[in-house]
Design a protein around this motif. Structure first.
Motif, PDB file in Angstrom:
ATOM      1  N   THR A 178       0.924  -0.561   0.111  1.00  0.00           N
ATOM      2  CA  THR A 178       0.360  -0.263  -0.138  1.00  0.00           C
ATOM      3  C   THR A 178       0.779   1.189   0.198  1.00  0.00           C
ATOM      4  OG1 THR A 178      -2.021  -0.971   1.303  1.00  0.00           O
ATOM      5  CG2 THR A 178      -1.412   1.337   1.042  1.00  0.00           C
ATOM      6  N   SER A 179       0.405   2.275  -1.020  1.00  0.00           N
ATOM      7  CA  SER A 179       1.007   3.615  -0.533  1.00  0.00           C
ATOM      8  C   SER A 179       0.338   4.613  -0.180  1.00  0.00           C
ATOM      9  CB  SER A 179       1.297   3.929  -2.038  1.00  0.00           C
ATOM     10  OG  SER A 179       0.109   4.660  -3.022  1.00  0.00           O
ATOM     11  N   TYR A 180       1.146   5.204   0.135  1.00  0.00           N
ATOM     12  CA  TYR A 180       0.641   6.592   1.109  1.00  0.00           C
ATOM     13  C   TYR A 180       1.564   7.881   0.912  1.00  0.00           C
ATOM     14  CZ  TYR A 180      -0.302   2.879   4.249  1.00  0.00           C
ATOM     15  OH  TYR A 180      -0.691   1.580   4.006  1.00  0.00           O
ATOM     16  N   ASP A 181       0.316   8.917   1.243  1.00  0.00           N
ATOM     17  CA  ASP A 181       0.305  10.504   0.341  1.00  0.00           C
ATOM     18  C   ASP A 181       0.890  11.030   1.741  1.00  0.00           C
ATOM     19  OD1 ASP A 181      -1.385  11.389   2.064  1.00  0.00           O
ATOM     20  OD2 ASP A 181      -2.666  11.251   0.280  1.00  0.00           O
ATOM     21  N   LYS A 182       1.935  12.136   1.557  1.00  0.00           N
ATOM     22  CA  LYS A 182       1.635  12.366   2.903  1.00  0.00           C
ATOM     23  C   LYS A 182       1.930  12.958   4.372  1.00  0.00           C
ATOM     24  CE  LYS A 182       1.736  17.898   1.679  1.00  0.00           C
ATOM     25  NZ  LYS A 182       1.924  18.676   1.208  1.00  0.00           N
ATOM     26  N   ALA A 241      -2.577   8.693   3.937  1.00  0.00           N
ATOM     27  CA  ALA A 241      -3.718   8.076   3.644  1.00  0.00           C
ATOM     28  C   ALA A 241      -3.334   7.824   2.040  1.00  0.00           C
ATOM     29  CB  ALA A 241      -4.669   9.626   2.153  1.00  0.00           C
ATOM     30  N   PRO A 242      -3.711   6.475   1.942  1.00  0.00           N
ATOM     31  CA  PRO A 242      -3.568   5.733   1.261  1.00  0.00           C
ATOM     32  C   PRO A 242      -4.137   6.224  -0.244  1.00  0.00           C
ATOM     33  CG  PRO A 242      -4.893   4.755   2.369  1.00  0.00           C
ATOM     34  CD  PRO A 242      -5.388   5.911   2.704  1.00  0.00           C
ATOM     35  N   VAL A 243      -2.877   5.761  -1.285  1.00  0.00           N
ATOM     36  CA  VAL A 243      -3.403   6.005  -2.851  1.00  0.00           C
ATOM     37  C   VAL A 243      -3.402   5.075  -3.204  1.00  0.00           C
ATOM     38  CG1 VAL A 243      -1.610   7.202  -4.782  1.00  0.00           C
ATOM     39  CG2 VAL A 243      -1.302   8.062  -2.021  1.00  0.00           C
ATOM     40  N   SER A 244      -2.901   4.314  -3.601  1.00  0.00           N
ATOM     41  CA  SER A 244      -2.895   2.478  -4.433  1.00  0.00           C
ATOM     42  C   SER A 244      -2.440   1.532  -3.643  1.00  0.00           C
ATOM     43  CB  SER A 244      -2.928   2.953  -5.027  1.00  0.00           C
ATOM     44  OG  SER A 244      -1.189   2.527  -5.491  1.00  0.00           O
ATOM     45  N   TYR A 302       2.974   4.810 -10.460  1.00  0.00           N
ATOM     46  CA  TYR A 302       3.483   5.247  -9.960  1.00  0.00           C
ATOM     47  C   TYR A 302       2.277   6.814  -9.575  1.00  0.00           C
ATOM     48  CZ  TYR A 302       5.793  10.265  -9.549  1.00  0.00           C
ATOM     49  OH  TYR A 302       6.848  11.495  -8.930  1.00  0.00           O
ATOM     50  N   ASP A 303       2.450   7.183  -8.733  1.00  0.00           N
ATOM     51  CA  ASP A 303       0.877   8.811  -8.834  1.00  0.00           C
ATOM     52  C   ASP A 303       2.174   9.680  -8.057  1.00  0.00           C
ATOM     53  OD1 ASP A 303      -0.206  10.296  -7.336  1.00  0.00           O
ATOM     54  OD2 ASP A 303      -1.692   9.391  -7.198  1.00  0.00           O
ATOM     55  N   PRO A 304       2.261  10.867  -8.270  1.00  0.00           N
ATOM     56  CA  PRO A 304       3.410  11.714  -7.731  1.00  0.00           C
ATOM     57  C   PRO A 304       2.829  11.849  -5.812  1.00  0.00           C
ATOM     58  CG  PRO A 304       2.107  13.163  -9.593  1.00  0.00           C
ATOM     59  CD  PRO A 304       2.084  10.934  -9.622  1.00  0.00           C
ATOM     60  N   THR A 315       4.869   9.573  -1.412  1.00  0.00           N
ATOM     61  CA  THR A 315       6.061   9.476   0.184  1.00  0.00           C
ATOM     62  C   THR A 315       6.029   8.566   0.325  1.00  0.00           C
ATOM     63  OG1 THR A 315       4.466  10.612   1.752  1.00  0.00           O
ATOM     64  CG2 THR A 315       5.384  12.213   0.363  1.00  0.00           C
ATOM     65  N   SER A 316       5.568   6.950   1.139  1.00  0.00           N
ATOM     66  CA  SER A 316       5.639   6.358   1.934  1.00  0.00           C
ATOM     67  C   SER A 316       5.150   5.422   1.121  1.00  0.00           C
ATOM     68  CB  SER A 316       5.577   5.629   3.285  1.00  0.00           C
ATOM     69  OG  SER A 316       3.932   6.154   3.513  1.00  0.00           O
TER      70      SER A 316
END
Length: 124
Positions: free
Chosen positions: A68-72, A75-78, A105-107, A110-111
């Protein structure tokens, strides 16, 4: 007698599977990042890296993981779920697997985290 033996093996294999729990599986290291190998051509970066899974079960077992990817803000992004060894059981001990291409990829990313979510004993 044959029925008794067959029943014994069915019960034994169920007990053996039950002895392996999700808590027996740990992700011990992750080394990955988004890379752009296109140079001057336009393309999206892709995830590239590896992770190490530790199987502490008494036998080989199939493991499903979730990345799982997260923004700064956290919050989950994907997210994506996968079986790193496909339909093969992972032997006891360390197992290194690729994370390449499992997240788009999503800009804003962050983690990311990698964790085991299920175990399954695949028949051979």
């Amino acid at each position: 007698m044959k029925v008794f033996i067959a029943l014994f093996f069915c019960i034994f294999s169920h007990i053996s599977y039950a002895s392996c729990m999700l808590s027996d599986i740990k992700i011990t290291s992750v080394k990955a990042n988004f890379v752009d190998q296109c140079g001057v051509n336009k393309c999206s970066p892709h995830l590239q890296g590896v992770a190490t899974l530790e199987n502490n079960c008494p036998e080989a077992i199939g493991v499903q993981i979730k990345i799982t990817s997260y923004d700064k803000s956290g919050a989950p992004v994907s997210t994506n779920e996968l079986w790193p060894a496909s339909i093969r059981n992972i032997p006891t001990g360390d197992y290194v697997f690729s994370l390449d291409q499992y997240l788009n990829y999503d800009p804003s990313i962050t983690s990311f985290s990698v964790k085991p979510v299920a175990v399954n004993r695949w028949s051979n």
